[in-house]
Design a protein around this motif. Structure first.
Motif, short mmCIF file in Angstrom:
data_model
loop_
_atom_site.label_atom_id
_atom_site.label_comp_id
_atom_site.label_asym_id
_atom_site.label_seq_id
_atom_site.Cartn_x
_atom_site.Cartn_y
_atom_site.Cartn_z
N ARG A 50 0.84 -1.19 0.00
CA ARG A 50 0.00 0.00 0.00
C ARG A 50 0.88 1.24 0.00
O ARG A 50 2.01 1.22 0.48
N HIS A 51 0.33 2.33 -0.53
CA HIS A 51 0.97 3.64 -0.51
C HIS A 51 -0.12 4.68 -0.28
O HIS A 51 -1.05 4.80 -1.07
N THR A 96 -7.29 14.86 4.09
CA THR A 96 -7.63 13.95 2.99
C THR A 96 -6.64 12.80 2.96
O THR A 96 -5.52 12.89 3.47
N MET A 97 -7.09 11.72 2.34
CA MET A 97 -6.23 10.57 2.07
C MET A 97 -6.47 10.13 0.63
O MET A 97 -7.58 10.25 0.12
N GLU A 98 -5.43 9.62 0.01
CA GLU A 98 -5.52 8.99 -1.30
C GLU A 98 -4.31 8.09 -1.44
O GLU A 98 -3.35 8.20 -0.67
N GLY A 99 -4.35 7.21 -2.41
CA GLY A 99 -3.20 6.33 -2.57
C GLY A 99 -3.42 5.25 -3.58
O GLY A 99 -4.20 5.40 -4.52
N ALA A 113 -3.67 -0.35 -8.10
CA ALA A 113 -5.11 -0.10 -7.98
C ALA A 113 -5.26 1.22 -7.24
O ALA A 113 -4.97 1.31 -6.05
N PRO A 114 -5.66 2.29 -7.95
CA PRO A 114 -5.74 3.60 -7.31
C PRO A 114 -6.87 3.72 -6.29
O PRO A 114 -7.93 3.14 -6.47
N ILE A 115 -6.59 4.45 -5.22
CA ILE A 115 -7.59 4.76 -4.19
C ILE A 115 -7.87 6.25 -4.33
O ILE A 115 -7.00 7.08 -4.06
N ALA A 116 -9.07 6.59 -4.76
CA ALA A 116 -9.42 7.99 -5.00
C ALA A 116 -9.37 8.79 -3.69
O ALA A 116 -9.60 8.26 -2.60
N LEU A 117 -9.10 10.06 -3.82
CA LEU A 117 -9.05 10.97 -2.67
C LEU A 117 -10.36 10.92 -1.89
O LEU A 117 -11.43 10.93 -2.49
#
Length: 127
Positions: A50-51, A96-99, A113-117
């Motif tokens: 994860r990032h 906020t978080m995103e990753g 696999a992008p994690i939207a903001l």
């Protein structure tokens, strides 16, 4: 088979403020977030790492990287889902978080696999 349908991960997020674990007088705001991950592709894929990019209300960026999530590296067969809950502390009432999740498909292909903001906010902090 097209790449788009072979390797597809759907991610949904729900976040909430944890009043009982927060202490605004000490600039401590606790949040929980629940992540729902679903393999909508045609090939099994494992979540390897994860990032995260976490930005507080002052614009301070904190990056978090590491293997798996909550101590696991789930393998998702096509159509399978995995959910988990984790938490985050901020010094401000909003952020906020995103990753992204690093994924490895059963055929050896790796992809992100992008994690939207999404927003972390104490209730009524944005009014």
């Amino acid at each position: 088979m097209s790449t788009h349908t072979a390797y597809a991960i759907e991610i949904k997020v729900e976040s909430r403020y944890l009043r009982e674990q927060s202490d605004p007088s000490a600039s401590r705001y606790a949040f929980a977030y629940t992540i729902h991950i679903k393999n909508t592709g045609a090939i099994a894929a494992q979540l390897i790492d994860r990032h995260w990019k976490i930005i507080d209300g002052n614009g301070e960026l904190k990056e978090v990287q590491g293997p798996g999530v909550v101590g696991e590296q789930p393998l998702l067969e096509p159509g399978a889902s995995f959910s988990y809950t984790s938490g985050c502390l901020l010094e401000t009432p909003v952020g906020t978080m995103e990753g992204s999740y690093g994924m490895r498909a059963k055929d050896g292909h790796t992809f992100a696999a992008p994690i939207a903001l999404f927003r972390l906010a104490k209730p009524n902090a944005l009014n």
